[in-house]
Scaffold this motif. Structure first.
Motif, PDB file in Angstrom:
ATOM      1  N   SER A  89       7.916 -15.326 -15.917  1.00  0.00           N
ATOM      2  CA  SER A  89       6.935 -14.097 -15.752  1.00  0.00           C
ATOM      3  C   SER A  89       6.004 -14.340 -14.876  1.00  0.00           C
ATOM      4  O   SER A  89       5.668 -13.740 -13.632  1.00  0.00           O
ATOM      5  CB  SER A  89       6.555 -13.515 -16.911  1.00  0.00           C
ATOM      6  OG  SER A  89       7.612 -12.750 -17.749  1.00  0.00           O
ATOM      7  N   PRO A  93      -2.406  -9.184 -13.925  1.00  0.00           N
ATOM      8  CA  PRO A  93      -1.578  -9.067 -14.988  1.00  0.00           C
ATOM      9  C   PRO A  93      -1.212  -9.765 -16.025  1.00  0.00           C
ATOM     10  O   PRO A  93      -0.838  -9.453 -17.227  1.00  0.00           O
ATOM     11  CB  PRO A  93      -0.043  -8.369 -14.269  1.00  0.00           C
ATOM     12  CG  PRO A  93      -0.725  -8.328 -12.673  1.00  0.00           C
ATOM     13  CD  PRO A  93      -1.783  -9.201 -12.615  1.00  0.00           C
ATOM     14  N   VAL A 148       5.447 -12.861 -10.923  1.00  0.00           N
ATOM     15  CA  VAL A 148       4.073 -12.207 -10.558  1.00  0.00           C
ATOM     16  C   VAL A 148       3.265 -12.895  -9.604  1.00  0.00           C
ATOM     17  O   VAL A 148       2.823 -12.229  -8.395  1.00  0.00           O
ATOM     18  CB  VAL A 148       3.000 -12.603 -11.875  1.00  0.00           C
ATOM     19  CG1 VAL A 148       1.843 -11.766 -11.557  1.00  0.00           C
ATOM     20  CG2 VAL A 148       3.663 -11.309 -12.819  1.00  0.00           C
ATOM     21  N   LEU A 163       3.155 -10.711  -6.497  1.00  0.00           N
ATOM     22  CA  LEU A 163       1.797 -10.109  -6.511  1.00  0.00           C
ATOM     23  C   LEU A 163       0.592 -10.871  -6.185  1.00  0.00           C
ATOM     24  O   LEU A 163      -0.259 -10.327  -5.604  1.00  0.00           O
ATOM     25  CB  LEU A 163       1.645  -9.612  -7.984  1.00  0.00           C
ATOM     26  CG  LEU A 163       2.686  -8.401  -8.283  1.00  0.00           C
ATOM     27  CD1 LEU A 163       2.235  -7.835  -9.939  1.00  0.00           C
ATOM     28  CD2 LEU A 163       2.931  -7.422  -7.447  1.00  0.00           C
TER      29      LEU A 163
END
Length: 431
Positions: free
Chosen positions: A387, A400, A391, A395
Motif C-alpha cells: 500500500s 493517506p 501511494v 500520490l
C-alpha cells in the motif's frame, strides 16, 4: 492471657529475593538492539542506495514485502519451535540465521538478490519475539512481565537510534556494503554471551531459592504440552493475533519509511537526518518502558490485570491520534516531536499486547500464540508495504498512510476487549 498473633509476612519481599532475572532481561534487551540495527539498516540507507541501484518506490516496497512474507511464515514456525526446544535454543538458532543474513546484504547486487537476503533476514528475525517473550514468561511473574517486556522491547528503539547515527558514518567512510559487514560481525559476539549465561531459573546457579520462589509465585501451569493447533480455536489467541494484525503494520511503516519521510519532506542532510531519527526513537524508547511500567504499577496498586493492561492500552491509543494532523505539520522539530509521540504510543501499547499470551495461557503455549500473532502481524505488514509503495508511487505523499494509522490502536483495543473481556485464563480440557 492471650496474645495477638503477628500479622503474616508478605509472601515475597522483592528486595530480598535477588535480581538475577534482570540480567536475563538485559540479555534480551541487547539482542533486540542488534535485531533492530539489522532490520533498520536498509531503511536508513535506502534514500542513498536507491540512487546507486536505481530503485523506484515500488522496488523498495517489494523488498519490504518479501521480507514481511518470510517473516510472517517463519514467525508461526518459530513460535511452535520455541515451545518445543525452549528459549535458549530457539533464540540462538534465530539469532545466527538473521545475523548471517544481515552480513550477506553486502554481497547483494540486484533486486532478486536483495529479495533473497531480505527473506533470510525475515526468517531469522521472526524468532526474536517468540523466544524473547517465552524467556520473560520463564523468568518473571505475571506482575512484572509487562515491565520486563517493555524494557527488552525498548531495545528496538535503541537499535533504531543507533542505526541512523552509525550507518551514514560507515557509509561515508567505507561505502554502504561495509555498514552491513561491520555491524553484523560486531553483533555476533552476543551469541557467545547467550550460550554462556542463559538457563531456566530452576537450573541457574545465580538464582537464589527466594528469587526462584518469587518467579514461580503464579499458579502452576499444567504439565501437558500444548501445541498451536490447541490454541488456534481460542478467543484469547485471536485477541492477540488480531491486535498484532492491526498495529504491527504501523510500526513496520515507521521502521522502513520514516527515514524516507523525513528526507523527502524536510530535505535533510546526512547529519540532521541521523539526529532527527535518533530523537524519534529515543522518545519511543521512553514509551516502551513507560507502557510496561504503568500496567505493572497499576497491578501493584491493587488493580486487576484486566484493568491495568487495558487502561494502559487506552491511554496509548489516544496518544496515537496525532497521526491525523501529522501531514499538515511543516516544522521539522514539531514533526519530530509528534512522530516520537506516536512511536512511543505504539511501543507502550505493544509492550502490553505482548504480555497477553503469558497473561492468559500456560507457559507451554506462549510461543505458539506469539507465533500465530506474529504471522498475522507480518501479513498486515505485507499489506502495508504494498500500500505504501503504491501511494508514494502514484500520490507522492504520506497523508493517506498517516490517516490510516490514526485509529488502528483504538480498534485493536476494542478487539482485545471483545474477545477477552476479563482476561481470564484460557480453558483447556484435561488430557
Amino acid at each position: 492471657m492471650t496474645t495477638t498473633p503477628a500479622p503474616a509476612a508478605p509472601a515475597f519481599e522483592e528486595t530480598r529475593v535477588g535480581r538475577y532475572r534482570w540480567v536475563i532481561c538485559g540479555l534480551l534487551f541487547t539482542a533486540v538492539v542488534i535485531n533492530y540495527v539489522d532490520r533498520q539498516m536498509l531503511g536508513v540507507l535506502k534514500p542513498f542506495m536507491s540512487k546507486e541501484l536505481g530503485w523506484q518506490e515500488t522496488d523498495y516496497a517489494d523488498i519490504v514485502f518479501w521480507f514481511q512474507a518470510a517473516y510472517a511464515v517463519a514467525y508461526l514456525v518459530f513460535g511452535a519451535f520455541v515451545d518445543k526446544v525452549g528459549a535458549k535454543v530457539g533464540y540462538g538458532v534465530a539469532f545466527v540465521i538473521w545475523q548471517i543474513a544481515h552480513i550477506a546484504h553486502a554481497g547483494a547486487r540486484d533486486l532478486s538478490q536483495f529479495f533473497l537476503v531480505r527473506m533470510a533476514l525475515g526468517v531469522g528475525e521472526a524468532g526474536n519475539f517468540p523466544a524473547g517473550v517465552k524467556a520473560v514468561t520463564e523468568w518473571f511473574p505475571k506482575k512484572e512481565r509487562a515491565l520486563a517486556t517493555g524494557i527488552f522491547n525498548a531495545g528496538s528503539n535503541i537499535g533504531a537510534i543507533i542505526t541512523p547515527i552509525i550507518a551514514p558514518m560507515i557509509m561515508v567512510a567505507f561505502g554502504w556494503r561495509a555498514a552491513f559487514i561491520i555491524t553484523g560481525v560486531i553483533g555476533l559476539f552476543w551469541i557467545i554471551a547467550w550460550i554462556a549465561i542463559y538457563r531456566s531459573p530452576a537450573e541457574h546457579k545465580k538464582v537464589t531459592p527466594g528469587e526462584l520462589a518469587y518467579i514461580q509465585q503464579d499458579p502452576a501451569d499444567p504439565a501437558a504440552k500444548i501445541g498451536w493447533l490447541s490454541v488456534l480455536p481460542k478467543r484469547e489467541t485471536w485477541a492477540y493475533a488480531l491486535g498484532k494484525f492491526l498495529i504491527d503494520p504501523v510500526w513496520w511503516m515507521l521502521l522502513f519509511w520514516l527515514p524516507d519521510y523525513f528526507k523527502k519532506t524536510f530535505s535533510l542532510d546526512i547529519a540532521t537526518f541521523g539526529l532527527v531519527l535518533a530523537i524519534v526513537y529515543f522518545i519511543s524508547d521512553l514509551g516502551s518502558v513507560f507502557g510496561g511500567w504503568m500496567s505493572s504499577a497499576l497491578m501493584r496498586a491493587g488493580r486487576s490485570l484486566n484493568f491495568a493492561r487495558k487502561a494502559t492500552m487506552l491511554l496509548c491509543a489516544v496518544a496515537a491520534l496525532p497521526y491525523l494532523v501529522l501531514n499538515q505539520v511543516h516544522d521539522l522539530w514539531l514533526a519530530t516531536a509528534l512522530v516520537g509521540l506516536v512511536a512511543a504510543a505504539h511501543q507502550a501499547f505493544s509492550a502490553n499486547l505482548y504480555t497477553l499470551p503469558g497473561d492468559v495461557f500456560p507457559r507451554a503455549a506462549v510461543g505458539s500464540v506469539i507465533g500465530i500473532g506474529g504471522m498475522l502481524g507480518g501479513v498486515g505488514g505485507m499489506i502495508m508495504a504494498k500500500s505504501v509503495g503504491q501511494v508514494l508511487q502514484h500520490l507522492g505523499g504520506y497523508g493517506p498512510i498517516f490517516l490510516a494509522c490514526a485509529g488502528v490502536y483504538l480498534l485493536a483495543l476494542l478487539v482485545v476487549h471483545l474477545l477477552t473481556p476479563r482476561m481470564a485464563l484460557a480453558a483447556f480440557k484435561e488430557s
